[in-house]
Design an enzyme around this catalytic site. Sequence first.
Site, PDB file in Angstrom:
ATOM      1  N   HIS A 187      47.250 113.494   5.602  1.00  0.00           N
ATOM      2  CA  HIS A 187      47.541 114.882   5.984  1.00  0.00           C
ATOM      3  C   HIS A 187      48.968 115.060   6.495  1.00  0.00           C
ATOM      4  O   HIS A 187      49.420 116.193   6.694  1.00  0.00           O
ATOM      5  CB  HIS A 187      46.599 115.359   7.094  1.00  0.00           C
ATOM      6  CG  HIS A 187      45.172 115.527   6.669  1.00  0.00           C
ATOM      7  ND1 HIS A 187      44.803 116.257   5.561  1.00  0.00           N
ATOM      8  CD2 HIS A 187      44.015 115.067   7.217  1.00  0.00           C
ATOM      9  CE1 HIS A 187      43.472 116.237   5.446  1.00  0.00           C
ATOM     10  NE2 HIS A 187      42.975 115.524   6.422  1.00  0.00           N
ATOM     11  N   ASP A 194      39.175 110.860  -0.029  1.00  0.00           N
ATOM     12  CA  ASP A 194      38.794 111.349   1.301  1.00  0.00           C
ATOM     13  C   ASP A 194      38.204 112.768   1.126  1.00  0.00           C
ATOM     14  O   ASP A 194      38.615 113.512   0.236  1.00  0.00           O
ATOM     15  CB  ASP A 194      40.038 111.407   2.174  1.00  0.00           C
ATOM     16  CG  ASP A 194      39.749 111.734   3.636  1.00  0.00           C
ATOM     17  OD1 ASP A 194      39.784 110.821   4.465  1.00  0.00           O
ATOM     18  OD2 ASP A 194      39.512 112.930   3.929  1.00  0.00           O
ATOM     19  N   HIS A 206      38.640 115.328   2.728  1.00  0.00           N
ATOM     20  CA  HIS A 206      39.615 116.378   3.031  1.00  0.00           C
ATOM     21  C   HIS A 206      40.776 116.308   2.039  1.00  0.00           C
ATOM     22  O   HIS A 206      41.090 115.238   1.506  1.00  0.00           O
ATOM     23  CB  HIS A 206      40.110 116.218   4.470  1.00  0.00           C
ATOM     24  CG  HIS A 206      38.990 116.170   5.462  1.00  0.00           C
ATOM     25  ND1 HIS A 206      38.596 115.000   6.088  1.00  0.00           N
ATOM     26  CD2 HIS A 206      38.150 117.138   5.880  1.00  0.00           C
ATOM     27  CE1 HIS A 206      37.555 115.264   6.880  1.00  0.00           C
ATOM     28  NE2 HIS A 206      37.263 116.546   6.771  1.00  0.00           N
TER      29      HIS A 206
HETATM   30 ZN    ZN Z   1      39.208 113.047   5.877  1.00  0.00          ZN
END
Ligand code: ZN
Length: 366
Positions: free
Chosen positions: A141, A178, A180
């Site tokens: 991220h 993942d 996300h």
């Molecule tokens: Zn994640």
Amino acid sequence: MTTGFFWDEKCFWHAGGNYAGMLPVGGLVQPLPGGLPENPESKRRLKNLIDVTGLAKELLMSGATAATMDDLRRVHPERYLSAFKTLSDDQGGEIGLRAPFGPGGFEIAALSAGLAKAALFAVLCGELSNAYALSRPPGHHCLPDRPNGFCLLNNIGIAIEAARAAGLAGRFAVLDWDVHHGNGTEAVFYDRADVLTVSLHQDRNYPMDTGAFTDRGADVGQGFNLNIPLPPGTGHHGYLSAMNRVALPAIRAFRPDVLIVACGFDASANDPLGRMLATSETFGAMTQQVMDLTADVCNGRLVMVHEGGYSEVYVPFCGHRVLEVMSGSDVHAPDPMAATFDLRQPDVRLDTFLDGILDDMANALA
Ligand code: ZN
């Protein structure tokens, strides 16, 4: 040739702030402090489990040196690095969104990136068949100038740019499974044609405003970013179908020199930060898929870099299964939740409906 496993106890010492789940404590709303979901337990227990079963004896266990300042500067601007280092040298704190760190957090984050770099270098140099980096804090991220979602440095971006600078490879593919969206890695390479970034993720989980299928890259990088958003409740069939129908053909067509998997385990049926139904067998089967692909296109060069996964109970079994498949080991850790999670898989009619959505994505790419 063997499978490498790169880890360091100090990565488990990274400390988050005073959170209650995803909510910072304080202000008008005062949730009871309960710690950050991103804590050492899921990762440490994965290391513990491979020790207990004996799988660790079949891997080349290794540490690494921290990524250097030159390594970090290839991805992150000086002003962010110096702000992070200054706060880390003091009492720690938080910059950006949901990315707290304690004193010394900078050095631990650089070590986490160093594990990814060492794993990638060892595979590209032919010292290992493939490798797993138990990086913590995670990285996918983290934007170039802003930490985000527990991620303080973009571990995979740093490793790729270090390998390129060393002349070890020219074309890199990143597959992020993942739960996300891998928004940070996407941002690092969005305008680049030499790094293909592919993200499978729960649609609008986190971040809520990124990860659309239509975000395909910019400038010369147009067509070299691929987002595959999946609906909540996607299970074993849906994940393997998304790989077969959309992700793997794109990577195969790109013909990378190496495939790097942003390996989160938060798509599991037991994860507090995801709403998916993947099992340890799903992760094992996806690992077999990427091993088959890399055997065909890049001499098996495959590196896994650990990202999220917040079930301290289940992550170890998912990670163990991945490492079993990567190494071809017979050492097996029976999944105590497999029977339950198999029963919870989506109805075949939902899987068929999802296959249609995935075929639409594949057709749009053709
Ligand atoms: Zn994640």
